[in-house]
Design a protein around this motif. Sequence first.
Motif, PDB file in Angstrom:
ATOM      1  N   LYS A 121       0.809  -1.230   0.000  1.00  0.00           N
ATOM      2  CA  LYS A 121       0.000   0.000   0.000  1.00  0.00           C
ATOM      3  C   LYS A 121       0.840   1.277   0.000  1.00  0.00           C
ATOM      4  CE  LYS A 121      -3.760   2.302   2.493  1.00  0.00           C
ATOM      5  NZ  LYS A 121      -4.743   2.201   3.575  1.00  0.00           N
ATOM      6  N   TYR A 122       2.021   1.223   0.634  1.00  0.00           N
ATOM      7  CA  TYR A 122       2.755   2.463   0.877  1.00  0.00           C
ATOM      8  C   TYR A 122       4.102   2.517   0.165  1.00  0.00           C
ATOM      9  CZ  TYR A 122      -0.582   3.127   4.702  1.00  0.00           C
ATOM     10  OH  TYR A 122      -1.725   3.293   5.432  1.00  0.00           O
ATOM     11  N   GLN A 123       4.317   3.604  -0.558  1.00  0.00           N
ATOM     12  CA  GLN A 123       5.632   3.847  -1.174  1.00  0.00           C
ATOM     13  C   GLN A 123       6.702   3.967  -0.079  1.00  0.00           C
ATOM     14  OE1 GLN A 123       6.359   3.779  -4.517  1.00  0.00           O
ATOM     15  NE2 GLN A 123       8.485   3.887  -3.811  1.00  0.00           N
ATOM     16  N   GLU A 124       6.326   4.570   1.059  1.00  0.00           N
ATOM     17  CA  GLU A 124       7.270   4.739   2.188  1.00  0.00           C
ATOM     18  C   GLU A 124       7.820   3.390   2.643  1.00  0.00           C
ATOM     19  OE1 GLU A 124       4.715   8.401   2.330  1.00  0.00           O
ATOM     20  OE2 GLU A 124       4.395   6.283   1.864  1.00  0.00           O
ATOM     21  N   ALA A 125       6.946   2.384   2.659  1.00  0.00           N
ATOM     22  CA  ALA A 125       7.390   1.051   3.087  1.00  0.00           C
ATOM     23  C   ALA A 125       8.328   0.450   2.049  1.00  0.00           C
ATOM     24  CB  ALA A 125       6.184   0.143   3.322  1.00  0.00           C
ATOM     25  N   ARG A 126       8.011   0.658   0.780  1.00  0.00           N
ATOM     26  CA  ARG A 126       8.873   0.125  -0.290  1.00  0.00           C
ATOM     27  C   ARG A 126      10.257   0.790  -0.254  1.00  0.00           C
ATOM     28  NH1 ARG A 126       3.690   0.107  -2.814  1.00  0.00           N
ATOM     29  NH2 ARG A 126       3.925   2.109  -3.885  1.00  0.00           N
ATOM     30  N   ASP A 127      10.270   2.099  -0.017  1.00  0.00           N
ATOM     31  CA  ASP A 127      11.550   2.832   0.068  1.00  0.00           C
ATOM     32  C   ASP A 127      12.372   2.342   1.269  1.00  0.00           C
ATOM     33  OD1 ASP A 127      10.725   4.277  -2.110  1.00  0.00           O
ATOM     34  OD2 ASP A 127      10.121   6.058  -0.969  1.00  0.00           O
ATOM     35  N   TRP A 128      11.692   2.175   2.393  1.00  0.00           N
ATOM     36  CA  TRP A 128      12.357   1.725   3.637  1.00  0.00           C
ATOM     37  C   TRP A 128      12.983   0.341   3.435  1.00  0.00           C
ATOM     38  CZ3 TRP A 128       9.697  -2.342   6.384  1.00  0.00           C
ATOM     39  CH2 TRP A 128      10.291  -2.726   7.591  1.00  0.00           C
TER      40      TRP A 128
END
Length: 389
Positions: A121-128
């Motif tokens: 769901k989250y780009q932030e999670a993918r980046d992390w």
Amino acid sequence: MNKLVLNSESLNKVLENKTISRENISEIYQNAVNDPTELFSAAQNLREKFKNNTVTFSKKAFFNIVNLCKDTCSYCTYKSEPGEEKLSLMSKQQILELMQLAKKYRCVEALFVTGEQPEQKYQEARDWLKENGFKSTAEYLIHSSEIALELGLFPHTNAGNLSFEEMRELKKTNVSMGIMLENISERLTERGMPHYLAASKRPKARMQVLENSGKLGIPMTTGILVGIGETIEEVIDSILAIRELHEKYGNIQEIILQNFQPKSDTIMKNEPSADEKYFKTIVALSRIIMPEMNMQIPPNLSPKSYQSFLSVGINDWGGISPLTPDFVNPEFAWPEINKVDSDSKNAGFELKCRFPVYPEFVSFISKELRDKMAVIENEEGLVKEEYWR
């Protein structure tokens, strides 16, 4: 011990190790609504019979790896949105530092908790994940579990609906895993109900994960949430569904009975918390349905009265941390282990520390994991007292 004889035929059947029907269970509950004395006596009798006067806990550190989550449950305060102050995206370095601290505090369990597949769901999670060198949260969990084990901590992962393959990989390093069934009711997933926006809480999805844990032979912790608008029939069906799985695979090691407490930042903030008499009745009923099961209530969610639950059938306090908060229920601090020890003693019970896997379930885990446990294990299969105290 003197043989307990009760007025209720159904309860006497349970005490004689006979299986009772769903109708019998409903009738026991209805009788207990008026007077729970017999049910409580029977539950206490069964717990003494199978668990003696011991109550266990797991000394743990809570690793809030990532609390972005693709689901929304109307009672959950764990989940964070990007940019919120409570957002947790632990780096490899932060995980390592907390592990070293946990070791210093002589914690035994490394509890790894994440939101439900946040990278979906989250780009932030993918980046992390990318920053830390991983493609998925599950990969990160596998890595973290390996490090924990090297340091002499024992991983227990609770990361929502993992796939069969992910669980198979985690089994190599995790002595046990967990997923709450919450409730078997489809009704609770309908519009306006607590699980409406939580696809992963659909009973079929949760049961599939539990079924997979059985096929893989993973010692599994599950349980139900009490007081979220369920009916007593739905509670009974939930415990019976767990019993059926356990009869099939023999790998359910513990049932957590968790009482709902409203959270100020959630949709259900104005709903009342679970009524204590109702909650105790559910606890005792669960013991009746599965007499030999390890039954747990979280002591921090009943801070004024948790020790009184020892007389209605529980034999475990779950994980207690000397180090980290309960990120799922942050407003309820864990009681100090010394206080739990003295409260248990005053109620007539001896507190002992266990691994995240109960002694009777170690046959499910690999020799490699068992050898690592042997370093701090006593003759009962529990943690040496001089280690945890």
